[in-house]
Design an enzyme around this catalytic site. Structure first.
Site, PDB file in Angstrom:
ATOM      1  N   ASP A 225       0.831  -1.195   0.000  1.00 28.18           N
ATOM      2  CA  ASP A 225       0.000   0.000   0.000  1.00 28.18           C
ATOM      3  C   ASP A 225       0.874   1.255   0.000  1.00 28.18           C
ATOM      4  O   ASP A 225       1.874   1.327   0.717  1.00 28.18           O
ATOM      5  CB  ASP A 225      -0.891  -0.030   1.243  1.00 28.18           C
ATOM      6  CG  ASP A 225      -1.902   1.085   1.269  1.00 28.18           C
ATOM      7  OD1 ASP A 225      -2.749   1.136   0.360  1.00 28.18           O
ATOM      8  OD2 ASP A 225      -1.862   1.900   2.215  1.00 28.18           O
ATOM      9  N   GLU A 309       1.619  -0.684  -5.162  1.00 26.00           N
ATOM     10  CA  GLU A 309       0.579   0.306  -5.402  1.00 26.00           C
ATOM     11  C   GLU A 309       1.282   1.653  -5.387  1.00 26.00           C
ATOM     12  O   GLU A 309       1.453   2.283  -4.347  1.00 26.00           O
ATOM     13  CB  GLU A 309      -0.505   0.273  -4.316  1.00 26.00           C
ATOM     14  CG  GLU A 309      -1.674   1.197  -4.665  1.00 26.00           C
ATOM     15  CD  GLU A 309      -2.231   1.996  -3.498  1.00 26.00           C
ATOM     16  OE1 GLU A 309      -3.331   2.540  -3.655  1.00 26.00           O
ATOM     17  OE2 GLU A 309      -1.572   2.091  -2.444  1.00 26.00           O
TER      18      GLU A 309
END
Length: 591
Positions: A225, A309
């Site tokens: 993330d 990401e």
């Protein structure tokens, strides 16, 4: 009408690879958002046992791997992306035993499992942050985070002018033990998600140990993330640019963020509005972290993978994350952000291969996830492919039928491309966003921090419909769902589509089966030209992919073998195949 030239021009863009290469180079990976996938306990929130019970669906669909969004212990201030304990399962979702059962069942069914890792920030209930708040200014405990003195005569102003991606200032002031105002701490997201200090060796050691904890349990990889956000520019300087995780940038270096022309040789350095800029993102120091993580994964058998990401532009910057000694994949958000426009799609596809091939990495395609409006809704807007941060009552409502038609065409285009591809749960059913969700039901912190100016991401996170005739469409044994489902979703339920020829679900199943049989994931890409500016057409191994984004039908010669179509096609009196507008077909390529 546009007719396929009997001898179209071809341009090689990407050479075929080996079907026997590492799994992550070609895999189709399915994202499960745990709270909205399937609920076994009956409390209305999805859980790990619910996921396990539905794994046969994913095996039947034909995916290669499953990516699980966070299920760690968390106060759920940001739906689990505020982690309080990286080595435990939140009771909302089950137990570590439940996770082990899920992992074992997925492996039995031939699917790998990727778990989410959230290293940019923790929850404010993480033991480290609790210790930091108790210890006070100047303590070693505070060095794990980014605490700073404020500006102004009495420290009453934030240390810099950075804004949170969720809206509002990126700094929150603390209160000292004696009740006086204290230091400020940085949070690029919600105030309950304090950013870690990745210059601190203890932080780096901790996350390497977290990696090992899950690798030892048998996971096959990690989706990272905010992979571009952990390291900040020294001194934390002011920055006046716009920051938004969902919508990217409005300007880059003072220039409007628009795609380059298709024939621009510098297109690998173009921007599409899918990148975060500024001194808090994409600092060169992040790459040292991922080289260290790569070494950790290399100690385990089975080609474990790291997935970035990283909302990074230009593509040449994104390629740095997937060099041979760093991560294995990086989501192609430039592709996701590209409007429904053939020249721009051809441009971003070619640029993606140029940059990824330059570092020996696969291109990793994606159209939807838990952070963006589903592509079945985006493509039904008046500007198809535009990316509002949520859609609600009073906003422009998508044309649902047109959006689904284009979404099916976009998906068949994506799955025809060599490389890896990600599917977001429910897209195999053709689900749109819930675009009429009452604002008083919303839970996304972005909605509250912007005072409702941004609707947020709740609309793409509504629990899935499994059975048309059941309460809650079969999501939960009690019929309870943590967010309400639109009544129209009965038509999208799995049991309303399974076995129905031409349904979105059966189209996805056929596409994944054909993709595997034809080895398209490891194939090559050669442009097939001569079909007009509004058509994206290419050859991948023995398959010709034709996506018609124009208003007139594309005519394929009589005798063309259609392997798969995203919508209905027709034949003329001479037996030629007519590909209508907003339709993609896979046909047997001819020499």
């Amino acid at each position: 009408m546009t007719t396929l030239d009997s001898r179209p021009l071809h341009t090689l863009v990407h050479a075929p690879g080996s079907p026997d290469a590492e799994w992550w180079r070609t895999a189709v990976i399915y994202q499960v958002y745990p709270r909205s996938f399937a609920d076994a306990s009956g409390d209305g929130v999805g859980d790990l046992p619910g996921i396990t019970s539905r794994l046969p669906h994913l095996a039947e669909l034909g995916v290669d791997a499953v990516w699980l969004s966070p299920f760690y212990r968390s106060p759920q201030a940001d739906a689990g992306y505020d982690v309080a304990d990286y080595r435990d399962v939140d009771p909302l979702f089950g137990t570590l035993d439940d996770f082990d059962t899920l992992l074992g069942r997925a492996h039995e069914l031939g699917m790998r499992v990727i778990v989410d890792l959230v290293p940019n920030h923790t929850s404010d209930e993480h033991a480290w942050f609790v210790e930091a708040m108790a210890a006070g200014p100047g303590s070693p405990e505070r060095e794990r985070y980014l605490f700073r003195e404020g500006r102004g005569e009495h420290g009453e102003e934030p240390p810099n002018n950075w804004q949170s991606i969720f809206g509002g200032p990126a700094w929150t002031r603390t209160t000292n033990a004696d009740g006086t105002p204290g230091q400020w701490y940085l949070h690029l997201f919600d105030s309950r998600q304090p950013d870690l200090n990745w210059e601190h060796p203890e932080v780096r050691a901790e996350f390497e140990d977290v990696l090992r904890f899950w690798l030892d349990r048998g996971v096959d990889g990690f989706r990272i993330d905010v992979a571009h956000g952990m390291v900040k520019e020294q001194g934390l300087p002011d920055w006046d640019g716009h920051v938004s995780m969902i919508e990217g940038v409005d300007e880059v270096d003072g220039h409007e963020a628009v795609p380059a022309e298709a024939d621009d040789p510098s297109r690998a350095d173009e921007v599409t509005g899918s990148g975060n800029r500024g001194p808090m993102f994409d600092q060169d120091g992040v790459h040292e972290i991922y080289r260290a993580w790569n070494r950790v994964l290399a100690q385990y058998a089975g080609d474990r993978a790291l997935v970035a990401e990283a909302w990074v532009e230009p593509l040449s910057r994104l390629a740095l994350y997937v060099r041979p000694d760093e991560m294995q994949q990086a989501f192609n958000f430039a592709f996701l952000a590209t409007p429904w426009d053939a020249p721009q799609l051809r441009d971003v596809i070619e640029a993606s291969y140029v940059t990824a091939d330059g570092v020996g990495a696969p291109t990793t395609w994606v159209l939807s996830n838990h952070d963006v409006v589903r592509h079945a809704s985006r493509l039904g807007l008046s500007v198809p492919g535009s990316r509002p941060n949520g859609i609600g009552v009073g906003d422009e409502q998508p044309d649902e039928a047109l959006g689904l038609r284009r979404a099916r065409a976009a998906t068949l285009l994506m799955l025809g491309l060599p490389g890896s591809a990600y599917l977001y749960q429910g897209e195999e059913l053709g689900l749109p966003d819930h675009t009429a969700l009452d604002d008083d039901l919303r839970q996304d912190p972005a909605f509250f921090r912007t005072g409702g100016a941004e609707r947020g991401r709740d609309g793409c996170r509504v629990p899935l419909p499994w059975a048309a005739g059941e309460e809650g469409f079969g999501f939960s044994p009690t019929g309870v769902t943590w967010l309400p489902q639109p009544a129209s979703w009965a038509a999208y339920a799995l049991d309303a589509q399974r076995g129905v020829a031409g349904s979105t679900y059966e189209t996805y199943r056929a596409a994944l089966a054909t993709r595997r049989a034809e080895q398209l994931g490891s194939g090559g890409l050669t442009w097939a030209t001569g079909l007009g500016d509004d058509v994206v057409a290419f050859v991948n191994r023995e398959v010709l992919v034709v996506a018609n984004l124009g208003t007139e039908p594309v005519v394929l010669p009589a005798g063309t073998e259609v392997l798969l179509a995203s919508g209905d096609t027709a034949t003329d009196t001479d037996g030629a195949v007519l590909v209508p507008s907003d339709t993609t077909v896979w046909v047997r390529a001819t020499a």
